[in-house]
Design a protein around this motif. Structure first.
Motif, mmCIF file in Angstrom:
data_model
loop_
_atom_site.group_PDB
_atom_site.id
_atom_site.type_symbol
_atom_site.label_atom_id
_atom_site.label_comp_id
_atom_site.label_asym_id
_atom_site.label_seq_id
_atom_site.Cartn_x
_atom_site.Cartn_y
_atom_site.Cartn_z
ATOM 1 N N ASP A 461 -80.950 10.937 -142.897
ATOM 2 C CA ASP A 461 -81.529 11.509 -144.115
ATOM 3 C C ASP A 461 -82.732 12.387 -143.790
ATOM 4 N N VAL A 462 -83.543 11.926 -142.850
ATOM 5 C CA VAL A 462 -84.697 12.714 -142.416
ATOM 6 C C VAL A 462 -84.232 14.056 -141.847
ATOM 7 N N LEU A 463 -83.153 14.032 -141.053
ATOM 8 C CA LEU A 463 -82.618 15.263 -140.471
ATOM 9 C C LEU A 463 -82.175 16.231 -141.566
ATOM 10 N N THR A 464 -81.487 15.726 -142.579
ATOM 11 C CA THR A 464 -81.038 16.592 -143.677
ATOM 12 C C THR A 464 -82.226 17.282 -144.350
ATOM 13 N N GLY A 465 -83.283 16.510 -144.612
ATOM 14 C CA GLY A 465 -84.470 17.092 -145.232
ATOM 15 C C GLY A 465 -85.119 18.132 -144.357
ATOM 16 N N SER A 466 -85.130 17.886 -143.051
ATOM 17 C CA SER A 466 -85.747 18.829 -142.121
ATOM 18 C C SER A 466 -84.972 20.151 -142.098
ATOM 19 N N ILE A 467 -83.647 20.089 -142.037
ATOM 20 C CA ILE A 467 -82.841 21.317 -142.061
ATOM 21 C C ILE A 467 -83.071 22.080 -143.362
ATOM 22 N N LEU A 468 -83.133 21.347 -144.489
ATOM 23 C CA LEU A 468 -83.431 21.974 -145.777
ATOM 24 C C LEU A 468 -84.748 22.746 -145.719
ATOM 25 N N ALA A 469 -85.758 22.145 -145.103
ATOM 26 C CA ALA A 469 -87.074 22.787 -145.032
ATOM 27 C C ALA A 469 -87.038 24.075 -144.231
ATOM 28 N N TRP A 470 -86.323 24.076 -143.100
ATOM 29 C CA TRP A 470 -86.264 25.291 -142.287
ATOM 30 C C TRP A 470 -85.496 26.387 -143.016
ATOM 31 N N LEU A 471 -84.444 26.014 -143.741
ATOM 32 C CA LEU A 471 -83.727 26.998 -144.550
ATOM 33 C C LEU A 471 -84.632 27.573 -145.636
ATOM 34 N N ALA A 472 -85.401 26.699 -146.275
ATOM 35 C CA ALA A 472 -86.307 27.157 -147.328
ATOM 36 C C ALA A 472 -87.349 28.130 -146.784
ATOM 37 N N GLN A 473 -87.709 27.955 -145.504
ATOM 38 C CA GLN A 473 -88.668 28.859 -144.868
ATOM 39 C C GLN A 473 -87.982 30.102 -144.304
ATOM 40 N N ARG A 474 -86.737 30.328 -144.774
ATOM 41 C CA ARG A 474 -85.976 31.549 -144.488
ATOM 42 C C ARG A 474 -85.531 31.667 -143.028
ATOM 43 N N VAL A 475 -85.387 30.543 -142.373
ATOM 44 C CA VAL A 475 -84.777 30.536 -141.043
ATOM 45 C C VAL A 475 -83.260 30.644 -141.238
ATOM 46 N N PRO A 476 -82.559 31.516 -140.506
ATOM 47 C CA PRO A 476 -81.102 31.628 -140.653
ATOM 48 C C PRO A 476 -80.401 30.286 -140.422
ATOM 49 N N PRO A 477 -79.248 30.075 -141.068
ATOM 50 C CA PRO A 477 -78.604 28.749 -141.056
ATOM 51 C C PRO A 477 -78.385 28.138 -139.681
ATOM 52 N N LEU A 478 -77.832 28.899 -138.724
ATOM 53 C CA LEU A 478 -77.579 28.330 -137.402
ATOM 54 C C LEU A 478 -78.879 27.909 -136.742
ATOM 55 N N GLU A 479 -79.887 28.771 -136.785
ATOM 56 C CA GLU A 479 -81.180 28.450 -136.181
ATOM 57 C C GLU A 479 -81.850 27.287 -136.903
ATOM 58 N N ALA A 480 -81.681 27.215 -138.230
ATOM 59 C CA ALA A 480 -82.276 26.114 -138.998
ATOM 60 C C ALA A 480 -81.667 24.781 -138.584
ATOM 61 N N ALA A 481 -80.349 24.761 -138.381
ATOM 62 C CA ALA A 481 -79.688 23.530 -137.937
ATOM 63 C C ALA A 481 -80.175 23.136 -136.544
ATOM 64 N N CYS A 482 -80.283 24.127 -135.647
ATOM 65 C CA CYS A 482 -80.752 23.833 -134.290
ATOM 66 C C CYS A 482 -82.198 23.346 -134.308
ATOM 67 N N LEU A 483 -83.047 23.987 -135.107
ATOM 68 C CA LEU A 483 -84.446 23.546 -135.234
ATOM 69 C C LEU A 483 -84.515 22.110 -135.720
ATOM 70 N N GLY A 484 -83.788 21.825 -136.791
ATOM 71 C CA GLY A 484 -83.835 20.487 -137.361
ATOM 72 C C GLY A 484 -83.394 19.426 -136.374
#
Length: 524
Positions: A461-484
């Motif tokens: 669940d924490v991971l899902t929230g983290s990916i959501l945050a990177w997407l919200a900060q306008r990180v592209p989807p693939l990079e947001a998933a990798c960041l999270g």
């Protein structure tokens, strides 16, 4: 960093030798030196001695190039003053080419060599292993397919019970280079020095359990030689994450740092919504808005004072009436995630349809959202051409989505993740001991961070929230998933350094996320 199959690595080496003129003997010599340097680093860092003189080494060598590497290592260790014993699992006449040359060079030293032909050398081997400070596994390299021969297996078991520090050359003997499969047994190494580029099997199957610490040495193959090889599989590194992190401006505010919608929670599962929200907040989201069932909304609100919590119809679960709330709050949102603790209420499927069909912002599906999709597989087709989609299944959820067994998923982690990312036109995050992130364009990324401490409720669940945050900060989807994924694992690794591999909680992983990011991000 690129990751390759055994076939790709052989092609690279052949090209380096025949097209670019790098002598094969030089590659073998460089490989040996890389192993020797790792032996020096380990033995001398853990002892007060400054030299290897007098220490004992046992090298188990096969007849191929891996054995040739081992014989070159043995020669260098003799010159370092070590007492070296080579156990050769082949006849002297079976070694050819560079391996045969390294055999002759080793025979010109003071090192000992014994041909192992059967059980009669068992006592000798056991005695040598019992006294060894270091054991070098040079039996089989990346060409092995299937199980080890019976005689070798018995000696490998002796290695695995020996007290010395075990290092494998290129890949532990018994581990398939492409799959990580171990059929009966394999060498359990504390370190593996792999050459040129890391191999898939170090990250797949049982490979991570056997390879220990992985050291990659280029053995003088220049990076430029790899650029046109069509490699599409990579392992994430700090530098990859560093370049993906969004830059915060001095004039930034909660609006510029992104608005994300989290659809989560049900009766008895309000904690999942809280943990996902915590992961988002700790990953730097500007505005977090949570849509959850009316019956638990006050509980979620009390636990996450920094988020805005919207009540949607439904006492225990969100139902079809939730769409109006989600649609209204999603205006001007940069991303939406749903699934943690949602419950498998089939009445929510029409809402899932509306979200996939109508929202243009990136959408993350996790947990029960994935289980609802598994019940209605055609739902994923609604997303085509509408906007980015990220799916974050664990192996059980992936099996349900693919209508296969968990064993099938685990046996084909890389192939199935890439195939489904292409088919679903989505970024797919297949969670596991080595999480794989696959892109719709066929690229795949292995995540090297994380540890068994993440095997506790709520960390997904924490991971899902983290990916959501990177997407919200306008990180592209693939990079947001990798960041999270990478920072989530890095946070767990930092906690493991303090507590070991158990006992820390999902909340603590979330709270560690800012520190994990701060260590990596460029200093300004």
């Amino acid at each position: 960093m690129r990751v390759v199959s055994a076939e790709q690595m052989r092609q690279i080496e052949e090209k380096a030798i025949h097209h670019y003129g790098i002598p094969s003997l030089l590659l073998m010599e460089n490989a040996a030196w890389a192993v020797v340097e790792e032996i020096r680093r380990n033995l001398l860092n853990h002892q007060e001695q400054r030299e290897l003189s007098g220490r004992k080494a046992v090298i188990l060598a096969g007849k191929g190039n891996n054995g040739g590497d081992g014989l070159a290592v043995a020669r260098h260790l003799v010159f370092q003053g070590m007492d070296v014993t080579v156990l050769l699992f082949a006849g002297l006449e079976e070694l050819k080419g560079d391996a045969a040359l390294n055999l002759r060079l080793y025979q010109g030293t003071s090192g000992k060599l014994f041909e192992i032909k059967g059980q009669e050398q068992r006592r000798l081997t056991r005695l040598a292993l019992a006294q060894a400070d270091v054991v070098v596994d040079a039996l089989y390299g990346i060409g092995l397919r299937g199980a080890l021969p019976g005689l070798i297996e018995e000696y490998v078991d002796e290695v695995n019970h020996s007290p010395g520090w075990v290092i494998s050359i290129d890949i532990p003997s018994g581990v398939e280079a492409n799959t990580g499969n171990v059929y009966r047994t394999a060498v359990r190494a504390q370190a593996t020095v792999t050459f040129g580029l890391p191999k898939w099997g170090l990250f797949l199957g049982e490979g991570p359990d056997y390879c220990g610490r992985v050291i990659v040495d280029p053995i003088s193959i220049p990076d430029a030689y790899l650029e046109d090889e069509g490699i599409s599989t990579f392992v994430l590194m700090d530098e990859d994450i560093r370049t993906s992190l969004p830059v915060r401006q001095l004039k930034g505010h909660k609006g510029t740092h992104g608005k994300g919608i989290l659809v989560a929670g049900s009766k008895g599962m309000s904690g999942a919504a809280v943990l996902a929200g915590r992961g988002a907040l700790r990953s730097g989201i500007g505005l977090l808005q949570i849509v959850t069932a009316e019956g638990i909304a006050n509980d979620v609100d009390a636990c996450l004072t920094e988020a805005t919590v919207w009540h949607a119809p439904g006492e225990d679960y969100l139902n079809e009436e939730a769409w109006s709330v989600i649609n209204r709050q999603s205006r001007n949102a940069q991303a939406l995630a749903m699934g943690p603790g949602l419950g498998q209420n089939l009445q929510f499927i029409p809402v899932l349809e509306e979200i996939l069909r109508n929202l243009s912002c990136p959408v993350v599906l996790d947990a029960d959202a994935l289980n609802l999709v598994a019940a209605e597989p055609s739902l994923l087709g609604l997303r085509s051409g509408r906007g980015p989609l990220i799916l974050t299944p664990h192996p059980g959820e992936m099996a349900r989505l693919c209508q296969c067994s968990v064993e099938d998923v685990e046996r084909n982690r890389l192939d199935i993740t890439v195939a489904k990312a292409v088919e679903w036109e989505a970024v797919v995050v297949l969670k596991g001991s080595v999480t794989i992130i696959a892109s719709p364009d066929g690229r795949a990324f292995f995540n090297p961070t994380g540890n068994p401490g993440l095997g506790t409720g709520g960390t997904g669940d924490v991971l899902t929230g983290s990916i959501l945050a990177w997407l919200a900060q306008r990180v592209p989807p693939l990079e947001a998933a990798c960041l999270g994924v990478y920072l989530h694992g890095r946070a767990a690794d930092d906690l493991a350094n303090e507590y070991g591999w158990s006992g820390f909680t999902a909340s603590e992983v979330a709270d560690q996320l800012p520190k994990a990011r701060h260590v990596i991000e460029p200093k300004r």
